[in-house]
Scaffold this active site. Structure first.
Site, PDB file in Angstrom:
ATOM      1  N   SER A  45     -10.417   0.288   6.136  1.00  0.00           N
ATOM      2  CA  SER A  45     -10.015  -0.727   5.155  1.00  0.00           C
ATOM      3  C   SER A  45     -11.233  -1.491   4.650  1.00  0.00           C
ATOM      4  O   SER A  45     -11.288  -1.879   3.493  1.00  0.00           O
ATOM      5  CB  SER A  45      -8.972  -1.677   5.739  1.00  0.00           C
ATOM      6  OG  SER A  45      -9.504  -2.428   6.797  1.00  0.00           O
ATOM      7  N   GLU A  46     -12.240  -1.698   5.516  1.00  0.00           N
ATOM      8  CA  GLU A  46     -13.464  -2.364   5.061  1.00  0.00           C
ATOM      9  C   GLU A  46     -14.705  -1.743   5.694  1.00  0.00           C
ATOM     10  O   GLU A  46     -14.694  -1.382   6.871  1.00  0.00           O
ATOM     11  CB  GLU A  46     -13.478  -3.851   5.462  1.00  0.00           C
ATOM     12  CG  GLU A  46     -12.284  -4.646   4.998  1.00  0.00           C
ATOM     13  CD  GLU A  46     -12.232  -4.891   3.507  1.00  0.00           C
ATOM     14  OE1 GLU A  46     -13.259  -4.695   2.836  1.00  0.00           O
ATOM     15  OE2 GLU A  46     -11.146  -5.279   3.040  1.00  0.00           O
ATOM     16  N   THR A  47     -15.761  -1.674   4.897  1.00  0.00           N
ATOM     17  CA  THR A  47     -17.104  -1.411   5.415  1.00  0.00           C
ATOM     18  C   THR A  47     -17.969  -2.610   5.037  1.00  0.00           C
ATOM     19  O   THR A  47     -17.981  -3.029   3.872  1.00  0.00           O
ATOM     20  CB  THR A  47     -17.688  -0.116   4.835  1.00  0.00           C
ATOM     21  OG1 THR A  47     -16.868   0.992   5.258  1.00  0.00           O
ATOM     22  CG2 THR A  47     -19.110   0.114   5.320  1.00  0.00           C
TER      23      THR A  47
END
Length: 288
Positions: A45-47
């Site tokens: 969902s996030e980097t």
């Protein structure tokens, strides 16, 4: 080129639960287009990308860094769990010696500090305002069908819609709710909703006592059908539930299938401290 990368499960102390984020440590500037390519490749969902603000900065000694967050589809202005993950990499892997780390982000300066076995994030607190049902009726029907909605709020700063289900429901009802978040895209006609929070008052009795409120969070507008544990949603939930419950200290649980716990403390400066634990599950290098 090699970039150190880590996967950290945030808001949990057990691997494979909580919310996973990838964290990249950038020794040097990265070509702009590579941020998105890496985030798409990681497909979490996030980097998060931690960068040095000045040439002489050091990941083990400096106290202030730049921080950006990307979903597989685009850059986002705020991500709590990936900030927790970034702080964990600096504190636990880089052995950063500072008591407080400051991140310069699209949402201003965010601070992270260690308190015992938790990392505490200092986040903006976002107010919610009553929302007229008629405007978002189709979206709510797509989300919860005929379930009873007790309250409806909107956060203009974050474009999040908060849907509070009736106090008559148990936590299990929220956990078992089958949601087709892809349908939200066509059901949302106003163009003003970019995240949907379902929330439920905690139960003071029973096997899950101790949590003040529960939630689930959906953001198909950002390519995230359901996010496991969401710091930014709790920057909205914190103001709502503090007002409803008359409490400044709360314990929250996000009821995704991975699940995660957040300790909340409203500050006197109009911001909120959100604390969580972490588990580091992967260490490696991106090579390209």
């Amino acid at each position: 080129m090699q970039i150190p990368i880590f996967t950290v499960d945030a808001f949990t102390n057990r691997p494979f639960s909580g919310n996973p984020a990838a964290v990249c440590l950038l020794e040097n500037d990265l070509d702009e287009d590579l941020h998105q390519k890496i985030a798409t490749e990681m497909n979490l969902s996030e980097t998060a990308f931690i960068r040095k603000l000045y040439p002489g900065d050091d990941f083990t000694k400096s106290s202030c860094f730049g921080l950006r967050w990307f979903t597989p589809a685009n850059e986002v202005p705020l991500c709590g769990h990936a900030t927790l993950a970034a702080a964990a990499v600096l504190f636990h892997i880089q052995k950063n010696t500072n008591s407080v780390l400051t991140f310069v982000t699209l949402s201003g300066e965010l601070k992270a500090r260690q308190v015992e076995d938790h990392i505490v994030l200092d986040l903006p607190l976002y107010l919610t305002y009553p929302q007229v049902l008629q405007e978002v009726e189709e979206l709510i029907k797509a989300a919860v069908g005929d379930m009873i909605v007790q309250d409806l709020r909107y956060s203009p700063d974050t474009k999040k819609l908060l849907v509070r289900l009736s106090d008559a429901y148990e936590r299990s009802v929220l956990e078992e709710l089958q949601v087709s978040a892809q349908r939200f895209l066509s059901a949302e006609k106003t163009g003003k909703v970019k995240g949907l929070i379902l929330t439920l008052k905690g139960n003071s009795s029973g096997k899950h006592k101790g949590h003040d409120f529960y939630s689930r969070y959906f953001a198909p507008w950002y390519g995230v059908l359901e996010d496991p544990v969401t710091g930014s949603a709790h920057a909205v939930l914190s103001s709502y539930w503090s007002e409803q419950l008359g409490k400044k200290e709360m314990l929250a649980f996000q009821c995704s299938c991975r699940g995660g716990e957040l300790k909340i403390s409203l500050r006197n400066d109009g911001r909120v401290d959100i604390a969580g634990q972490i588990a580091i599950v992967l260490k490696g290098n991106l090579t390209f």
